[in-house]
Scaffold this active site. Structure first.
Site, PDB file in Angstrom:
ATOM      1  N   ASP A  64      37.824  51.281 -23.040  1.00 59.96           N
ATOM      2  CA  ASP A  64      36.631  50.433 -23.150  1.00 59.96           C
ATOM      3  C   ASP A  64      37.075  48.976 -23.015  1.00 59.96           C
ATOM      4  O   ASP A  64      38.109  48.705 -22.422  1.00 59.96           O
ATOM      5  CB  ASP A  64      35.905  50.702 -24.475  1.00 59.96           C
ATOM      6  CG  ASP A  64      34.402  50.485 -24.372  1.00 59.96           C
ATOM      7  OD1 ASP A  64      34.001  49.383 -23.947  1.00 59.96           O
ATOM      8  OD2 ASP A  64      33.623  51.396 -24.716  1.00 59.96           O
ATOM      9  N   HIS A 121      37.676  47.946 -19.704  1.00 59.34           N
ATOM     10  CA  HIS A 121      36.428  47.405 -19.172  1.00 59.34           C
ATOM     11  C   HIS A 121      36.414  45.878 -19.134  1.00 59.34           C
ATOM     12  O   HIS A 121      35.359  45.283 -18.956  1.00 59.34           O
ATOM     13  CB  HIS A 121      35.245  47.922 -19.994  1.00 59.34           C
ATOM     14  CG  HIS A 121      35.055  49.405 -19.887  1.00 59.34           C
ATOM     15  ND1 HIS A 121      34.034  50.071 -20.532  1.00 59.34           N
ATOM     16  CD2 HIS A 121      35.754  50.356 -19.207  1.00 59.34           C
ATOM     17  CE1 HIS A 121      34.110  51.373 -20.261  1.00 59.34           C
ATOM     18  NE2 HIS A 121      35.148  51.563 -19.467  1.00 59.34           N
TER      19      HIS A 121
END
Length: 410
Positions: A236, A259
């Site tokens: 993430d 991310h």
């Protein structure tokens, strides 16, 4: 025999007075040095193995808590030591306020293993440091969240409670963490909330790129946080800066996989607070899905503002969305425009490669158009022969200067 009369002129008086002052300073210094040496001599080490923790066998939760409590209530300098070895614990709370002088050091030399039973974590966290000032976490050790068996239960929609974070600082002030490795957290690796004046440096955070919701570091409701000199690769956000974050510095971070370096998501819940004064500079992203990103939910239940943001000196290596403002986050389930205001955001000297056709996307809200966006010296080239398009601008009128590749929006 008559004793001669001592003659002292003004120069002599000044000289004698100087000697007296010097002698006094020497005496004071000696006294201070003695006191300092005394304090150092009185420093107490609270070894978790002396309080019931057992390496390589059984649960050591209570041993860790007992060592912390003893150190916390000490009247002299204190250090909690986790020696070399492997220790397993469940939910472990290191709670203040503490009586001992600052800093209270938590020195992790060994490896901590999180118990795999997620029912043990009533507060969605494995290790919690709360309501305390002046704690330093260091030691070169490792926090292994053993998340692989838990990731199948992760709720990507956010409707269910999150899986346990590995380490949470909450309600702390003047704390720091450095020289620690994180591996495979069940949820977020390091979370800091409702805190101020925290320094984070020299961390190594690792989880597979397929691991869900395993942010490297997440902030919310914090002020004066420095995050530097760390290597983060997760499934993430490498770093996620949430609501209520003010005066944040992120510098010299290696990010990937993950991310990206994100502000948000914002506008998901009621009563969220503004984000202001964010500097993210001298960072490198490799193989991430995003680079410099701001994301806000559609149909926001609260009105808040993101302002005074700088992304500067960012190097990209095969990044999918190098620069992106996404104010239509979660658009599949929410239809109304975001009411989060994005203003005074600068992107400067961002360069490298992308695998995306649209390297720069400024996708702002129709209800709250972006204001004060600036892009200066942006140089992003495609990987291979992928054709790239000019900057995409929706509800935004940015100011461009210097070199702009892939080109200004039309």
């Amino acid at each position: 025999m008559a004793i001669p009369k001592l003659q002292i002129n003004n120069v002599g008086l000044i000289f004698l007075f100087g000697i007296a002052i010097f002698s006094s300073k020497v005496a004071d210094s000696a006294t201070f040095g003695s006191r300092r040496g005394l304090l150092e001599a009185e420093s107490t080490v609270f070894d978790v193995t002396k309080h019931g923790a057992k390496p390589e066998g059984g649960d050591s939760t209570m041993g860790f808590i007992a060592a912390w409590k003893a150190a916390c209530q000490s009247t002299g300098p204190a250090k909690v030591v986790v020696p070399p070895g492997t220790f397993t614990t469940g939910e472990t709370i290191f709670q203040g306020p503490c009586k001992c002088p600052k800093p209270l050091i938590l020195e992790i030399q060994g490896t901590l293993m999180s118990n795999k039973d997620i029912s043990l974590y009533s507060r969605a966290a494995w290790l919690i440091i709360e309501k305390v000032e002046g704690v330093t976490v260091t030691g070169g050790g490792t926090l292994n969240g053993q998340g692989k068996d838990s990731w199948q239960f992760a709720d990507r929609s956010g409707a269910s409670p999150p899986l346990p974070s590995s380490l949470v600082f909450t309600g702390v002030k003047g704390c720091s963490i450095n020289n620690i490795s994180f591996v495979d957290s069940k949820g977020v690796h390091l979370k800091i909330s409702e805190s101020s004046d925290v320094s984070v440096s020299n961390l190594k955070i690792t989880a597979p790129d397929s691991s869900p919701n395993t942010d490297g570091l997440h902030l919310s409701s914090v002020t004066n946080i420095n995050i530097t000199d760390s290597d983060i690769g997760t499934g993430d956000d490498c770093i996620g800066i949430g609501h209520g974050s003010n005066n944040i510095l992120v510098s010299n971070i290696k990010c990937g996989p993950g991310h990206g370096l994100s502000i948000g998501s914002l506008g998901k819940r009621e009563a969220e607070k503004d984000v202001k004064g964010i500097i993210i500079r001298n960072c490198t992203l490799k193989g991430t899905t995003n680079g410099a990103r701001i994301k806000t939910y559609m149909d926001s239940p609260s009105s808040l503002q993101v302002s005074d943001v700088l992304y500067e000196d960012i190097i990209l290596d095969n990044v999918k969305n190098p620069i992106i403002i996404d104010q239509h986050y979660n658009s599949k389930t929410r239809k109304k425009e975001s009411t989060v205001k994005v203003k005074d955001v600068r992107f400067k000297n961002i360069r490298g490669t992308t695998n995306s056709k649209i390297p720069v996307a400024l996708n702002c809200s129709e209800a709250m158009p972006c204001e004060g966006l600036e892009l200066h010296d942006i140089d992003i080239a495609p990987v291979g022969n992928v054709p790239i398009q000019p900057t995409a601008c929706q509800n935004a009128k940015p100011i461009f200067s210097g070199k702009i590749t892939p080109g200004e929006c039309k």
